[in-house]
Design an enzyme around this catalytic site. Structure first.
Site, PDB file in Angstrom:
ATOM      1  CB  SER A 108      -0.904   0.009   1.236  1.00 18.27           C
ATOM      2  OG  SER A 108      -1.521   1.276   1.403  1.00 18.27           O
ATOM      3  CE1 TYR A 131      -6.258   5.411  -2.542  1.00 17.19           C
ATOM      4  CE2 TYR A 131      -4.441   5.098  -1.006  1.00 17.19           C
ATOM      5  CZ  TYR A 131      -5.724   4.804  -1.428  1.00 17.19           C
ATOM      6  OH  TYR A 131      -6.473   3.888  -0.734  1.00 17.19           O
ATOM      7  CB  THR A 157      -6.302   2.975  -5.490  1.00 20.24           C
ATOM      8  OG1 THR A 157      -5.687   1.751  -5.077  1.00 20.24           O
ATOM      9  CG2 THR A 157      -7.699   3.050  -4.887  1.00 20.24           C
ATOM     10  CE  LYS A 229      -7.575  -2.644  -4.595  1.00 21.29           C
ATOM     11  NZ  LYS A 229      -8.208  -1.635  -3.705  1.00 21.29           N
ATOM     12  CB  SER A 251     -11.469  -3.239  -6.166  1.00 25.65           C
ATOM     13  OG  SER A 251     -11.383  -2.761  -4.838  1.00 25.65           O
ATOM     14  CG  HIS A 253     -11.219   1.611  -1.454  1.00 31.10           C
ATOM     15  ND1 HIS A 253     -10.438   2.428  -2.229  1.00 31.10           N
ATOM     16  CD2 HIS A 253     -10.638   1.602  -0.232  1.00 31.10           C
ATOM     17  CE1 HIS A 253      -9.433   2.912  -1.509  1.00 31.10           C
ATOM     18  NE2 HIS A 253      -9.532   2.403  -0.294  1.00 31.10           N
ATOM     19  NE  ARG A 256     -11.019   0.760   4.404  1.00 31.75           N
ATOM     20  CZ  ARG A 256     -10.931   0.709   5.725  1.00 31.75           C
ATOM     21  NH1 ARG A 256     -11.670  -0.161   6.407  1.00 31.75           N
ATOM     22  NH2 ARG A 256     -10.116   1.496   6.397  1.00 31.75           N
TER      23      ARG A 256
END
Length: 364
Positions: A108, A131, A157, A229, A251, A253, A256
């Site tokens: 991550s 990100y 993401t 993603k 996905s 997430h 979330r």
């Protein structure tokens, strides 16, 4: 002494016992009503298996390749943030467990151990999730550090222009730890009197203007393959292919971000059909059993990503806990393959599962 966990779900209770409430709530929580959070898991239960009998399954081979890298089973580690909240060794312990299981970890962007620490912790294939920040130079620097340290792919993401409303974090006034990846680049300390410190940090740093055209910028700063993603629709799957990504991760997430999005398993097939086999489709969300892995592969995923259970294993027992979680899923998946009459991954087909829409069509 309490009995050892016999399945992945039992690690959640061990994590609850091990963690402060603020951190447990952070890992387990979803957005708003948490409808999608429940659905991500429940939707798997509405898919049934159609096994084949009298097939030679004396040898079952779970191995597969992702972007050319061979892994022991189609079970990868999803990018999940801030592992040192769960265990002092953080992402280093997780990385070592993934390496021991011969699979790929996606580190991550919001990790508590640095890109370099994880890279030097063990020899393994790893991807790096990012990100994009308002300060693009910081994101660019992180991508270059990942490439320099041997990470094999970038996972963008794309579902987080802003952080979803996670009410447990607001109530708990969630405090994010120092993110050492960004030391000297950006302050990760935010004073927020109202609610989640993490939400305030994201609001100040995440680039809400990021759009499809910016994939070209990302491609221009790295030679690594880029996966996107956060895809949930055939429209976005087609756009992802148009901009030339190397793969897609279906996905939401971990439920979330936006509540009342569909469970990822219920939209996987829509994305797979749009992609038409041209690029790999990975799946993320709600994997708790080996049967779930089997169902995702039958519906067209090349591999699945596992998020929360990995963190639960880490909280319960560090590297060994993570390793055990992955091994449990692998063991269950191998048994599911054998009992379904599938000696190899390529033997798992769409006809091995029956979804709700199949049932509806058969009634018409």
């Amino acid at each position: 002494m309490a009995s050892e966990p016999v399945n992945v779900n039992e690690y959640q209770e061990l994590a609850r016992q091990a963690l402060p409430k603020m951190y447990y709530d952070y890992y387990t929580g979803g957005a708003e009503d948490q409808h999608t959070l429940k659905e991500n898991v429940e939707a798997f239960r509405r898919i049934t298996l159609r096994p084949r009998i009298l097939v030679d399954v004396s040898r079952v081979d779970m191995s597969t390749t992702i972007l050319g890298y061979k892994i022991s089973a189609p079970i990868m580690l999803a990018p999940t943030a801030m592992h040192q909240l769960a265990h002092p060794e953080g992402e280093v312990a997780t990385a070592r467990a993934a390496a021991a299981c011969n699979t790929i970890m996606i580190l991550s962007y919001m990790s508590t151990c640095t890109v370099e620490e994880v890279a030097s912790s063990c020899n393994a294939v790893r991807f790096f999730q990012i990100y994009v920040y308002k300060r693009r130079d910081i994101s660019a620097q992180m991508v270059r550090r990942a490439e320099k340290n041997g990470y094999k792919a970038i996972v963008l993401t794309a579902d987080t222009p802003r952080l979803g409303r996670r009410e447990a974090d607001i109530k708990n006034k969630m405090v994010a730890p120092r993110l050492r990846n960004f030391e000297g680049l950006i302050s990760t300390e935010v004073d927020s009197d109202e609610g989640s410190n993490l939400e305030a940090f994201a609001k100040g740093t995440f680039d809400a203007s990021l759009c499809w055209e910016d994939i070209e910028w990302l491609k221009s700063i790295t030679n690594l393959p880029i996966l996107i993603k956060g895809v949930l629709t055939h429209e976005d799957a087609r756009k992802a292919m148009e901009v030339g990504v190397a793969g897609i991760v279906v996905s939401n997430h971990g439920a979330r971000q936006l509540d009342y999005t569909p469970a990822t398993i219920s939209v996987l097939e829509e994305v797979v059909h749009a992609v038409g086999g041209k690029i790999p489709v990975l799946f993320d969300g709600g994997i708790r059993r080996g049967t779930d892995v089997f169902k995702a592969l039958a519906l067209g995923a090349q591999a699945v990503l596992v998020g929360r259970p990995v963190v639960y294993g880490l909280a319960a027992n560090g590297k060994q806990g993570v390793k055990r979680v992955i091994e449990m899923l692998k063991d269950e998946f191998e048994l599911t393959m054998a009992l379904s009459g599938c000696p190899s991954i390529r033997d798992i087909t769409r006809s091995h599962v029956r979804t709700e829409s199949d049932k509806l069509h058969s009634m018409l």
